[in-house]
Design a protein around this motif. Structure first.
Motif, PDB file in Angstrom:
ATOM      1  N   MET A  87       0.859  -1.188   0.000  1.00 39.08           N
ATOM      2  CA  MET A  87       0.000   0.000   0.000  1.00 39.08           C
ATOM      3  C   MET A  87       0.894   1.237   0.000  1.00 39.08           C
ATOM      4  O   MET A  87       1.795   1.360   0.818  1.00 39.08           O
ATOM      5  CB  MET A  87      -0.913   0.013   1.228  1.00 39.08           C
ATOM      6  N   THR A  88       0.676   2.125  -0.935  1.00 40.30           N
ATOM      7  CA  THR A  88       1.511   3.313  -1.059  1.00 40.30           C
ATOM      8  C   THR A  88       1.072   4.375  -0.074  1.00 40.30           C
ATOM      9  O   THR A  88      -0.033   4.348   0.479  1.00 40.30           O
ATOM     10  CB  THR A  88       1.433   3.881  -2.477  1.00 40.30           C
ATOM     11  N   VAL A 137      -2.877   5.578   1.424  1.00 38.10           N
ATOM     12  CA  VAL A 137      -3.215   5.837   2.840  1.00 38.10           C
ATOM     13  C   VAL A 137      -3.752   7.249   2.998  1.00 38.10           C
ATOM     14  O   VAL A 137      -4.723   7.498   3.721  1.00 38.10           O
ATOM     15  CB  VAL A 137      -1.981   5.614   3.721  1.00 38.10           C
ATOM     16  N   GLN A 138      -3.117   8.192   2.316  1.00 43.79           N
ATOM     17  CA  GLN A 138      -3.539   9.587   2.420  1.00 43.79           C
ATOM     18  C   GLN A 138      -4.962   9.761   1.916  1.00 43.79           C
ATOM     19  O   GLN A 138      -5.787  10.408   2.561  1.00 43.79           O
ATOM     20  CB  GLN A 138      -2.571  10.458   1.614  1.00 43.79           C
ATOM     21  N   ARG A 139      -5.239   9.168   0.753  1.00 43.19           N
ATOM     22  CA  ARG A 139      -6.586   9.318   0.177  1.00 43.19           C
ATOM     23  C   ARG A 139      -7.645   8.643   1.053  1.00 43.19           C
ATOM     24  O   ARG A 139      -8.747   9.150   1.227  1.00 43.19           O
ATOM     25  CB  ARG A 139      -6.609   8.722  -1.224  1.00 43.19           C
ATOM     26  N   GLY A 156     -10.701  10.531   2.874  1.00 44.76           N
ATOM     27  CA  GLY A 156     -12.068  10.073   2.622  1.00 44.76           C
ATOM     28  C   GLY A 156     -12.828   9.837   3.917  1.00 44.76           C
ATOM     29  O   GLY A 156     -13.999  10.218   4.063  1.00 44.76           O
ATOM     30  N   ASN A 157     -12.128   9.208   4.898  1.00 44.31           N
ATOM     31  CA  ASN A 157     -12.757   8.980   6.205  1.00 44.31           C
ATOM     32  C   ASN A 157     -13.043  10.302   6.914  1.00 44.31           C
ATOM     33  O   ASN A 157     -14.068  10.448   7.598  1.00 44.31           O
ATOM     34  CB  ASN A 157     -11.866   8.113   7.077  1.00 44.31           C
ATOM     35  N   ALA A 203      -5.456  11.572  12.834  1.00 40.74           N
ATOM     36  CA  ALA A 203      -4.879  10.577  11.928  1.00 40.74           C
ATOM     37  C   ALA A 203      -4.439  11.210  10.626  1.00 40.74           C
ATOM     38  O   ALA A 203      -3.376  10.882  10.078  1.00 40.74           O
ATOM     39  CB  ALA A 203      -5.918   9.477  11.666  1.00 40.74           C
ATOM     40  N   THR A 204      -5.268  12.136  10.139  1.00 43.49           N
ATOM     41  CA  THR A 204      -4.927  12.801   8.876  1.00 43.49           C
ATOM     42  C   THR A 204      -3.660  13.639   9.033  1.00 43.49           C
ATOM     43  O   THR A 204      -2.809  13.682   8.144  1.00 43.49           O
ATOM     44  CB  THR A 204      -6.100  13.695   8.422  1.00 43.49           C
ATOM     45  N   ALA A 205      -3.522  14.294  10.180  1.00 44.50           N
ATOM     46  CA  ALA A 205      -2.327  15.114  10.417  1.00 44.50           C
ATOM     47  C   ALA A 205      -1.070  14.263  10.413  1.00 44.50           C
ATOM     48  O   ALA A 205      -0.022  14.670   9.907  1.00 44.50           O
ATOM     49  CB  ALA A 205      -2.469  15.844  11.752  1.00 44.50           C
TER      50      ALA A 205
END
Length: 293
Positions: free
Chosen positions: A1-2, A6-8, A12-13, A279-281
């Protein structure tokens, strides 16, 4: 998994959590579970049906209120007329006294004339500009003041004034003036004219008592009929009030939010959103050098 995947996924979440929180805030601020048909198509359909039922019940309620006013007006006129006719009977009995002088007979005749005028006034009673004893006639009066002609007859009958107060429930709200007072030469007005004339001529008016009693019986019959219809309207009003309450309760159960539950859900969603932000940060934190390392 790139790293990009993970970022996308994380973004999305984050959007999903933000959308959920926005939906909860909309419900809490509006107080409604369904703010658009897309929120819950089945509930929206039920709400439309219930609101349609509410509008129908409200119209029935307005009809019933109007019907009650009509019948109250008719009942009042009939009650007053009945009292006047009883007075006319008493005067007729007094007029049978052979010892009465001309002056006394004239006084009785004058009072009989007054009773007749009172009966004519009651027979021409109106409600909101409509005569209550002339059916659907728009003549403005039920009986002519001189000939006692009845204006409500159409093709031999008196078309009734009716109000729909429920599903397949229609109530007549007027009274047939011809059935109540008679018409023309057979009317109670013409009879009182004859009694007054007999008194002035020195005759015995008591021979007209049977006819007076017949008119009194007709009035009593109409009073009973109006009373029964009035009771039917009052029952319909009570039923409609219960129906409106039930519809309001059903509609509230579908569209109104449980405020305590919404507040708890919103707090939980805020926690989830803050977690998603954290998590996004972390996902967005690595630099290009960190990635190459």
């Amino acid at each position: 998994m790139t790293h990009l995947t993970v970022q996308r996924s994380t973004l999305g979440n984050l959007q999903t959590n933000l959308r959920s929180m926005a939906d909860l805030q909309t419900k809490m601020s509006s107080g409604k579970n369904v703010n658009a048909p897309s929120d819950d198509p089945a509930a929206a359909s039920d709400m439309l049906r219930l609101r349609s039922d509410q509008r129908t019940a409200s119209q029935f309620g307005r009809n019933a209120t109007d019907a009650e006013a009509w019948l109250t007006t008719v009942d009042s006129a009939l009650t007053t007329s009945l009292a006047a006719l009883r007075r006319a009977r008493d005067l007729t009995v007094q007029g049978g006294d052979a010892a009465l002088g001309a002056q006394s007979r004239e006084a009785l005749a004058a009072e009989i004339d007054g009773v007749k005028a009172q009966l004519l006034s009651q027979a021409n009673t109106t409600y909101l500009g409509r005569t209550v004893f002339a059916g659907t006639s728009n003549a403005g009066y039920a009986f002519d003041q001189t000939t006692y002609t009845f204006t409500g007859t159409v093709a031999g009958t008196t078309p009734p004034v009716e109000r729909t107060v429920g599903d397949a429930v229609t109530v007549r709200v007027d009274a047939d003036g011809a059935a109540v007072f008679g018409e023309g030469t057979t009317s109670v007005f013409a009879l009182l004219d004859d009694i007054a004339a007999q008194l002035r001529a020195g005759g015995d008016p008591t021979g007209s008592l049977d006819e007076l009693d017949a008119h009194k019986d007709a009035l009593l019959t109409q009073v009973a009929s109006v009373g029964a219809r009035h009771n039917q309207v009052l029952t319909a009003q009570s039923t409609l009030a219960d129906r409106q309450l039930a519809l309001t309760t059903q509609l509230s159960a579908i569209e109104d939010v449980d405020l305590a539950s919404i507040i708890l859900d919103l707090q939980a969603q805020e926690v989830a959103y803050k977690g998603a932000l954290g998590a996004t940060a972390k996902v967005l934190q690595p630099t290009l050098l960190d990635y190459l390392r």
